[in-house]
Design a protein around this motif. Sequence first.
Motif: not given
Length: 464
Positions: A395, A400-403, A407-408
């Motif tokens: 990302c 931030t990478c979520h699962n 990307c958050l």
Amino acid sequence: MYLSRFLSIHALWVTVSSVMQHYPLVWGHYDVCKTQIYTEEGKVWDYMACQPESTDMTKYLKVKLDPPDITCGDPPESFCAMGNPYMCNNECDASTPELAHPPELMFDFEGRHPSTFWQSATWKEYPKPLQVNITLSWSKTIELTDNIVITFESGRPDQMILEKSLDYGRTWQPYQYYATDCLDAFHMDPKSVKDLSQHTVLEIICTEEYSTGYTTNSKIIHFEIKDRFAFFAGPRLRNMASLYGQLDTTKKLRDFFTVTDLRIRLLRPAIGEIFVDELHLARYFYAISDIKVRGRCKCNLHATVCVYDNSKLTCECEHNTTGPDCGKCKKNYQGRPWSPGSYLPIPKGTANTCIPSISSIGNPPKFNRIWPNISSLEVSNPKQANVCDNELLHCQNGGTCHNNVRCLCPAAYTGILCEKLRCEEAGGCSSDSGQGPTPKGSVALLLPLFLTSLLLGTASSPGF
């Protein structure tokens, strides 16, 4: 007063150092492909042009001789000293290690004594020409960074051509001609590199500088890489930024210093006199004790490491590129056409990183190319998509990478990898929108200027 001023300068320097620690320690050397920096959005990757270090390339080459049986010693034979044709007590015998002179002795590590060297058979078949082709191959594109140096154990040849190939030996072009008489040998007026300029640096010349007869201290032939660099970087190569700028913008110049193979064509051995002494032909031969070729793997400014494995050199590519020269984008990273990195702007250059092929889920980016079926990339169902991970699909811009699914993104960014400014989707970003990216390195550049002015002001203060 002086103590307080010193403490102020020290505090400022500490601040500068803390800001600068996320930048390469040596600017302009392109020895880092990426580094993490801090922005208002948090810690992000900053990508830079990068290249491997210059090294001794003779460790990785393969040598081929033509004719293949030109090396002395099979059958054994005696040879004479160039300066004294009656001193013929030297012997070459391929079956005896102490008396053999195989091709690999052109590249072995040795001190001053004893000298080891490759040697050809003598000119016993005169007047038939004694000619040898020595081909050095890397099976990899390399960029020359220093002079090519050939040290002869015999007299330097009366006629020789250094050639290069850019296509693994399929075609050849001359690099430089060497002769005791350029006009007679090659119908060229003699020149030296000092006679060239920026505008004529690519001219192929014939030089008589390195082709005198045998003397004790005259064994070396150069192909002057650094003297050509000096036309752009200055006599001591202090202005490398100028050279890098020229290499970046002039393909012919860049290709001039790039090779896959070199070929040394030995056309006529050192005679030392006007005529060949047919009664003492054992004094005429070629012998080379050392060849130096210094350069780096060409990785198109996408790698700092070149590995040698299974007798093959390969770049360890960064910037989502792949291939032996990092010459194409990785699968699923073809969001824009591949491009080599750029030395400009100095000092970090431009990485030209390959970007993901999909700018948003279900919609391929608008490029004039054929795109694969979206479902084949496992993004038709967002719940199953491997949008980000910890290895390749990072990302961006502090996301931030979520699962591994999405990307958050920070508030100012959007897109599948947080690669786009949100204000761009709203109709454009302006300087007062509050969402424009902070210029990277602006603080790092302003602080040294401020420090310099402070030091100058201190130096001009009376009594300091």
